[in-house]
Each structure stands twice: as structure tokens, then as C-alpha cells.
Design an enzyme around this catalytic site. Structure first.
Site, PDB file in Angstrom:
ATOM      1  N   ALA A  34       0.820  -1.219   0.000  1.00 14.13           N
ATOM      2  CA  ALA A  34       0.000   0.000   0.000  1.00 14.13           C
ATOM      3  C   ALA A  34       0.855   1.271   0.000  1.00 14.13           C
ATOM      4  O   ALA A  34       1.995   1.266   0.486  1.00 14.13           O
ATOM      5  CB  ALA A  34      -0.894  -0.006   1.233  1.00 14.13           C
ATOM      6  N   ILE A  36       0.558   3.832   1.843  1.00 16.36           N
ATOM      7  CA  ILE A  36       0.857   4.350   3.180  1.00 16.36           C
ATOM      8  C   ILE A  36       1.947   3.530   3.883  1.00 16.36           C
ATOM      9  O   ILE A  36       2.585   4.012   4.838  1.00 16.36           O
ATOM     10  CB  ILE A  36      -0.435   4.390   4.048  1.00 16.36           C
ATOM     11  N   ARG A  59      -1.172  -8.774  -4.110  1.00 18.40           N
ATOM     12  CA  ARG A  59      -1.968  -9.630  -5.005  1.00 18.40           C
ATOM     13  C   ARG A  59      -1.206  -9.959  -6.274  1.00 18.40           C
ATOM     14  O   ARG A  59      -1.516 -10.921  -6.959  1.00 18.40           O
ATOM     15  CB  ARG A  59      -3.287  -8.924  -5.329  1.00 18.40           C
ATOM     16  N   LEU A  99      -4.917  -2.364   4.133  1.00 20.14           N
ATOM     17  CA  LEU A  99      -5.815  -2.679   3.019  1.00 20.14           C
ATOM     18  C   LEU A  99      -6.958  -1.665   2.990  1.00 20.14           C
ATOM     19  O   LEU A  99      -7.148  -0.913   3.964  1.00 20.14           O
ATOM     20  CB  LEU A  99      -6.373  -4.099   3.198  1.00 20.14           C
ATOM     21  N   HIS A 104     -10.524  -4.705   6.148  1.00 15.84           N
ATOM     22  CA  HIS A 104      -9.851  -4.753   7.457  1.00 15.84           C
ATOM     23  C   HIS A 104     -10.409  -5.875   8.334  1.00 15.84           C
ATOM     24  O   HIS A 104      -9.667  -6.585   9.015  1.00 15.84           O
ATOM     25  CB  HIS A 104      -9.997  -3.413   8.185  1.00 15.84           C
ATOM     26  N   LYS A 122      -6.686   2.754  10.174  1.00 17.11           N
ATOM     27  CA  LYS A 122      -7.976   3.355  10.484  1.00 17.11           C
ATOM     28  C   LYS A 122      -8.816   3.452   9.228  1.00 17.11           C
ATOM     29  O   LYS A 122      -8.214   3.543   8.146  1.00 17.11           O
ATOM     30  CB  LYS A 122      -7.833   4.741  11.120  1.00 17.11           C
ATOM     31  N   ARG A 192     -11.170   5.216  -1.644  1.00 16.96           N
ATOM     32  CA  ARG A 192     -11.848   5.958  -0.584  1.00 16.96           C
ATOM     33  C   ARG A 192     -13.299   6.297  -0.930  1.00 16.96           C
ATOM     34  O   ARG A 192     -14.070   6.686  -0.061  1.00 16.96           O
ATOM     35  CB  ARG A 192     -11.075   7.254  -0.291  1.00 16.96           C
ATOM     36  N   ASP A 204     -12.872   7.818   5.722  1.00 18.11           N
ATOM     37  CA  ASP A 204     -11.463   8.052   5.422  1.00 18.11           C
ATOM     38  C   ASP A 204     -10.853   9.138   6.309  1.00 18.11           C
ATOM     39  O   ASP A 204      -9.881   8.910   7.019  1.00 18.11           O
ATOM     40  CB  ASP A 204     -11.303   8.435   3.945  1.00 18.11           C
TER      41      ASP A 204
HETATM   42  N1  LIG Z   1      -2.799   6.366   9.128  1.00 18.80           N
HETATM   43  C1  LIG Z   1      -2.640   7.129   8.056  1.00 18.80           C
HETATM   44  O1  LIG Z   1      -1.998   8.165   8.117  1.00 18.80           O
HETATM   45  C2  LIG Z   1      -3.212   6.714   6.769  1.00 18.80           C
HETATM   46  C3  LIG Z   1      -4.020   5.621   6.715  1.00 18.80           C
HETATM   47  N2  LIG Z   1      -4.522   5.174   5.549  1.00 18.80           N
HETATM   48  C4  LIG Z   1      -5.359   3.976   5.554  1.00 18.80           C
HETATM   49  O2  LIG Z   1      -4.598   2.917   4.981  1.00 18.80           O
HETATM   50  C5  LIG Z   1      -5.421   2.094   4.172  1.00 18.80           C
HETATM   51  C6  LIG Z   1      -4.829   2.026   2.777  1.00 18.80           C
HETATM   52  O3  LIG Z   1      -4.700   3.305   2.221  1.00 18.80           O
HETATM   53  P1  LIG Z   1      -3.659   3.602   1.039  1.00 18.80           P
HETATM   54  O4  LIG Z   1      -2.319   3.115   1.401  1.00 18.80           O
HETATM   55  O5  LIG Z   1      -3.784   5.010   0.695  1.00 18.80           O
HETATM   56  O6  LIG Z   1      -4.290   2.696  -0.111  1.00 18.80           O
HETATM   57  P2  LIG Z   1      -3.625   1.960  -1.362  1.00 18.80           P
HETATM   58  O7  LIG Z   1      -4.677   1.906  -2.402  1.00 18.80           O
HETATM   59  O8  LIG Z   1      -2.308   2.510  -1.687  1.00 18.80           O
HETATM   60  O9  LIG Z   1      -3.361   0.513  -0.766  1.00 18.80           O
HETATM   61  C7  LIG Z   1      -4.331  -0.399  -0.505  1.00 18.80           C
HETATM   62  C8  LIG Z   1      -3.732  -1.779  -0.683  1.00 18.80           C
HETATM   63  O10 LIG Z   1      -4.805  -2.699  -0.546  1.00 18.80           O
HETATM   64  C9  LIG Z   1      -4.594  -3.807  -1.398  1.00 18.80           C
HETATM   65  N3  LIG Z   1      -5.872  -4.276  -1.927  1.00 18.80           N
HETATM   66  C10 LIG Z   1      -6.394  -5.490  -1.698  1.00 18.80           C
HETATM   67  N4  LIG Z   1      -7.575  -5.621  -2.276  1.00 18.80           N
HETATM   68  C11 LIG Z   1      -7.823  -4.469  -2.905  1.00 18.80           C
HETATM   69  C12 LIG Z   1      -8.884  -4.015  -3.707  1.00 18.80           C
HETATM   70  N5  LIG Z   1      -9.967  -4.785  -3.955  1.00 18.80           N
HETATM   71  N6  LIG Z   1      -8.797  -2.773  -4.206  1.00 18.80           N
HETATM   72  C13 LIG Z   1      -7.742  -1.997  -3.949  1.00 18.80           C
HETATM   73  N7  LIG Z   1      -6.700  -2.368  -3.173  1.00 18.80           N
HETATM   74  C14 LIG Z   1      -6.730  -3.610  -2.679  1.00 18.80           C
HETATM   75  C15 LIG Z   1      -3.597  -3.384  -2.435  1.00 18.80           C
HETATM   76  O11 LIG Z   1      -2.543  -4.253  -2.178  1.00 18.80           O
HETATM   77  P3  LIG Z   1      -1.758  -5.123  -3.241  1.00 18.80           P
HETATM   78  O12 LIG Z   1      -0.427  -4.496  -3.099  1.00 18.80           O
HETATM   79  O13 LIG Z   1      -1.912  -6.485  -2.721  1.00 18.80           O
HETATM   80  O14 LIG Z   1      -2.343  -4.927  -4.600  1.00 18.80           O
HETATM   81  C16 LIG Z   1      -3.131  -2.001  -2.072  1.00 18.80           C
HETATM   82  O15 LIG Z   1      -1.739  -1.933  -1.973  1.00 18.80           O
HETATM   83  C17 LIG Z   1      -6.820   2.677   4.288  1.00 18.80           C
HETATM   84  O16 LIG Z   1      -7.507   1.990   5.292  1.00 18.80           O
HETATM   85  C18 LIG Z   1      -6.606   4.112   4.728  1.00 18.80           C
HETATM   86  O17 LIG Z   1      -7.668   4.607   5.504  1.00 18.80           O
HETATM   87  C19 LIG Z   1      -4.197   5.800   4.384  1.00 18.80           C
HETATM   88  C20 LIG Z   1      -3.409   6.912   4.365  1.00 18.80           C
HETATM   89  C21 LIG Z   1      -2.887   7.490   5.578  1.00 18.80           C
HETATM   90  O1  LIG Z   2      -5.637   8.539   6.791  1.00 15.72           O
HETATM   91  C1  LIG Z   2      -5.553   9.362   5.924  1.00 15.72           C
HETATM   92  O2  LIG Z   2      -4.817  10.475   6.150  1.00 15.72           O
HETATM   93  C2  LIG Z   2      -4.428  11.318   5.102  1.00 15.72           C
HETATM   94  C3  LIG Z   2      -5.503  11.438   4.052  1.00 15.72           C
HETATM   95  O3  LIG Z   2      -5.065  12.213   2.990  1.00 15.72           O
HETATM   96  C4  LIG Z   2      -5.913  10.070   3.582  1.00 15.72           C
HETATM   97  O4  LIG Z   2      -6.970  10.185   2.638  1.00 15.72           O
HETATM   98  C5  LIG Z   2      -6.356   9.240   4.713  1.00 15.72           C
HETATM   99  O5  LIG Z   2      -6.557   7.914   4.295  1.00 15.72           O
END
Ligand SMILES: NC(=O)C1=CN([C@@H]2O[C@H](COP(=O)(O)OP(=O)(O)OC[C@H]3O[C@@H](n4cnc5c(N)ncnc54)[C@H](OP(=O)(O)O)[C@@H]3O)[C@@H](O)[C@H]2O)C=CC1
Ligand SMILES: O=C1OC[C@@H](O)[C@H](O)[C@H]1O
Length: 382
Positions: A34, A36, A59, A99, A104, A122, A192, A204
Site C-alpha cells: 500500500a 501508506i 496480489r 488494506l 480490514h 484506520k 476511498r 477516510d
Molecule cells: N494512518 C494514516 O496516516 C493513513 C491511513 N490510511 C489507511 O490505509 C489504508 C490504505 O490506504 P492507502 O495506502 O492510501 O491505499 P492503497 O490503495 O495505496 O493501498 C491499498 C492496498 O490494498 C490492497 N488491496 C487489496 N484488495 C484491494 C482491492 N480490492 N482494491 C484496492 N486495493 C486492494 C492493495 O494491495 P496489493 O499491493 O496487494 O495490490 C493495495 O496496496 C486505508 O484503510 C486508509 O484509511 C491511508 C493513508 C494514511
Molecule cells: O488517513 C488518511 O490520512 C491522510 C488522508 O489524505 C488520507 O486520505 C487518509 O486515508
């Protein structure tokens, strides 16, 4: 703090030193390559002596390999069974789950079933019913489950709370918090905004302002009213909710994935809104950037009739013996997680009740908006 020291601090947050590992560090795997993950787990892991990242699953095998090569991760799993294969790896003690929200629940339950401790992004799942089941199962398995909400682990928001709790500003009477970004950062086909993946702006970005106010008020609100601007009959792009906390404290929460531009002819994009304000009987406290406070933040304290002061809180909280001024909130989160697994007292913790209560508020806001709750997963733990 001078500009030079801010730049140095920022650099070290992003390029942390690699430390020597303990003889038996906690072994982590990541489910999903991912976006993040590098900031949230890869970099923090480098400077934690008691934790090591040993595997990533994606995947697509090529994607897993590319991620592993870029970030120096020894093992990869790729393909449609990759996540489960990583969970079957006996050389892994804990997993980080970044994910899409709607996955989750399923992957946390599968990870717990495989005997792994879980640090999950989250919001921890799609609705309150799921969160309750996840924590009940973690307790049954005697495993650690933590929902990431990084501002909770950084010193900045704790400093704001300490100012309020110290008492000289009197009781809280009104609060507001927002988190919004320009539409240019969020295309409408982003995960999102996908209902089947637990999307919606309240899911989100909503957890940030909601948790911020719940934390500062040390209590849970009643949702009085809420309105949303929607992309479809299930997906919200902007939500404004009006809450009441105990003691007749009124509060507003705004989350917005398409902030309006501003200025003449609305020529200037509004990139980000990340402000929280607490008004008390004898003054107020405002915090700018409670979201990624390690990068930069400002805490403005305005006592009525007194001198306004601005504080920063990059230094680790006194007495915890934990942290460096350059630690990101993710690094603090990792510290707490590893300590909990090891049976040490974490400097801060986020309880199951806190995650459950957060999702209760999210569900209640969706209901007030006339939108459906995010769907309960079809996954049935065996
Ligand atoms: N704490 C924080 O500061 C942040 C938290 N987040 C959270 O992290 C999570 C992921 O966000 P983010 O990294 O931006 O997302 P991404 O889209 O970059 O990553 C999601 C990952 O999920 C996997 N995946 C599995 N099934 C699916 C599907 N059906 N569709 C799409 N992706 C799939 C993919 O992995 P694969 O590599 O296997 O293809 C992909 O790498 C969310 O829950 C978000 O709320 C996001 C940003 C900041
Ligand atoms: O958790 C998050 O923090 C930063 C935002 O930009 C993002 O959309 C969110 O997933």
C-alpha cells in the site's frame, strides 16, 4: 525552533537512522504493498531495535517483489493467496494491515486466527458491529489488536489536552475540528469512494476530527444532526456533523474530500484544512495540523484578557522515556504496539473501547445523513 532545525528534524523523520536489532526482534509482515506502508511501517521499523519487517504480500507477485526490493524486505508473497500465505508464515509474529477499509475486518480476523498480533489501519472496519467482533476475538486469542490513529500517539495532541486539563482556561464550552483536502488529491475512482471497499469521506478522514474531539473532551458525543454532500446514494464526499458532549458542550466536525478553492474567481486551491479549536470559559486553544503534527504544528493558547502564546510539542512527553523530536506519529505508534506485545507498558495506548466508540459515532453520523452504514463483511470466521 529555527528553520534549519525544522528541516533537519523533518529530514530525519523521513530518513530515520537504521539501528542495530535486538537478538530476537518482533517479526512483522505487511498485507498489501500500500501507498501508506513506507511511512507508516517501513521507515519506523528501521529505527526500532526490537522490531523487524520480514515479509510483504501483494496480489501481484511483481508488485510484492518491487516493493520488497525498494524497501529492503527479505520475503515476498504474491498472487491471489498471498495474504493467507504470509499469515501462514511461522516466522512472522505480527502483521500491519493497510488494506482498503472494507477488507480490514476479514484480514484482521484471519490474522488473529493465524495467531498474529495486528496493527490495523484506520478506520478499523466498516461498522461498530464488526469492531466489537474483532476485539472480542483478539481477547479470546490473547493477541494484541490496535487501530492506528496516529495523532493519538504523537506528543502534540497530548500537549493540547494537558493545557485543557490543567484547568486555568475553565470548562470546555464549544469545540470544532476539521480535516479536508482539495479534490485534486482524490479522484472519484479512489478506494476511498468505493462503497464495496468501505469508502466514504467520513470513513477516510472523519476519524481524525471525531477522535480529536473525543480525546480532548475525554468523553463521547451524541450526534444531534449531520448533513452530507454525496457522490452517490451511498458515498459521501463532505460531511458536517453537529454533536453534543456531556456538560452541554457543542461541537462541529467537518470532513471534506473536495475543498472549495478561494480568492478572486476561486483561482487558488484550498489544499488542506486541518484545524481544531476548543473554546473554554476563560479562553481558547487552537491547533493547526493535529493530523501530521510531527511535520509541523502550532498550538495557540488565548486566555481571555491575557497574553496569547504559541506552543510546539515535538519533544517526547516528560517521564515516558520514549521518543525523539524527529519521531513521526507512526514511529510512536510502533513503539506502543511493540511494547504492548512485549508486555511492557506503552507510553500511550488506544483501547478497544476507544475504537468501538469511534465507530459508534461514525455509524450515528451516517444514519443522521440518511446514508447506509458501511456493509458488514460477508466473511464468516470458521
Ligand atoms: N494512518 C494514516 O496516516 C493513513 C491511513 N490510511 C489507511 O490505509 C489504508 C490504505 O490506504 P492507502 O495506502 O492510501 O491505499 P492503497 O490503495 O495505496 O493501498 C491499498 C492496498 O490494498 C490492497 N488491496 C487489496 N484488495 C484491494 C482491492 N480490492 N482494491 C484496492 N486495493 C486492494 C492493495 O494491495 P496489493 O499491493 O496487494 O495490490 C493495495 O496496496 C486505508 O484503510 C486508509 O484509511 C491511508 C493513508 C494514511
Ligand atoms: O488517513 C488518511 O490520512 C491522510 C488522508 O489524505 C488520507 O486520505 C487518509 O486515508
Amino acid at each position: 525552533m529555527s528553520l534549519v532545525s525544522s528541516v533537519k528534524r523533518f529530514y530525519k523523520t523521513n530518513y530515520p537512522p537504521t539501528v542495530e536489532k535486538s537478538s530476537n526482534p518482533l517479526r512483522f509482515g505487511v498485507l498489501g504493498a500500500a501507498n501508506i506502508a513506507p511511512n507508516a511501517i517501513v521507515k519506523p521499523m528501521r529505527c526500532h531495535e526490537d522490531a523487524v519487517l520480514v515479509a510483504v504480500a501483494a496480489r501481484d507477485k511483481g508488485r510484492a517483489d518491487a516493493f520488497a526490493q525498494k524497501w529492503g524486505i527479505p520475503r515476498t508473497y504474491g498472487g491471489s493467496s498471498a495474504y493467507q500465505e504470509l499469515l501462514n508464515d511461522a516466522g512472522i509474529d505480527a502483521v500491519y494491515i493497510p488494506l482498503p477499509n472494507g477488507l480490514h475486518y476479514e484480514w484482521t480476523m484471519k490474522a488473529l486466527a493465524a495467531g498474529k498480533h495486528v496493527l490495523c489501519e484506520k478506520p478499523i472496519s466498516n461498522n461498530e458491529e464488526e469492531v466489537r467482533k474483532m476485539f472480542a476475538y483478539a481477547a479470546e486469542k490473547s493477541l494484541v489488536l490496535l487501530e492506528s490513529w496516529q495523532p493519538h500517539f504523537h506528543p502534540a495532541l497530548h500537549r493540547v489536552k494537558a493545557i485543557l486539563d490543567e484547568g486555568s482556561l475553565g470548562k470546555i464550552v464549544k469545540m470544532s475540528a476539521e480535516f479536508g483536502i482539495s479534490r485534486m488529491f482524490l479522484p472519484e475512482d479512489d478506494i476511498r469512494y468505493d462503497f464495496s471497499l468501505g469508502g466514504g469521506m467520513l470513513m477516510d478522514m472523519g476519524p481524525y476530527p471525531i477522535n480529536c474531539l473525543r480525546f480532548l473532551a475525554s468523553s463521547n458525543p451524541t450526534v444531534e444532526s449531520a448533513e452530507s454532500i454525496n457522490l452517490s446514494d451511498t458515498i459521501d464526499r463532505r460531511v458536517e456533523a453537529h454533536l453534543t458532549f456531556p456538560g452541554a458542550v457543542t461541537a462541529t466536525v467537518i470532513t471534506d474530500g473536495a475543498l472549495d478553492s478561494w480568492g478572486p474567481l476561486k483561482l487558488f486551491p484550498h489544499f488542506i484544512a486541518f484545524h481544531a479549536k476548543v473554546e473554554c470559559e476563560h479562553g481558547s486553544v487552537e491547533v493547526s495540523n493535529y493530523i501530521i503534527a510531527s511535520m509541523w504544528h502550532s498550538i495557540k493558547v488565548s486566555p481571555k484578557g491575557g497574553k496569547v502564546r504559541v506552543e510546539k510539542a515535538y519533544e517526547p512527553p516528560a517521564g515516558t522515556g520514549k521518543g525523539e523530536d524527529w519521531w513521526s506519529a507512526y514511529r510512536y505508534t510502533l513503539e506502543a504496539f511493540v511494547d504492548k506485545v512485549r508486555g511492557r507498558e506503552p507510553h500511550v495506548w488506544r483501547t478497544a473501547e476507544d475504537s468501538i466508540d469511534e465507530m459508534h459515532v461514525i455509524d450515528a453520523i451516517y444514519t443522521k445523513c440518511g446514508l447506509p452504514l458501511r456493509q458488514t463483511s460477508n466473511y464468516q470466521p470458521s
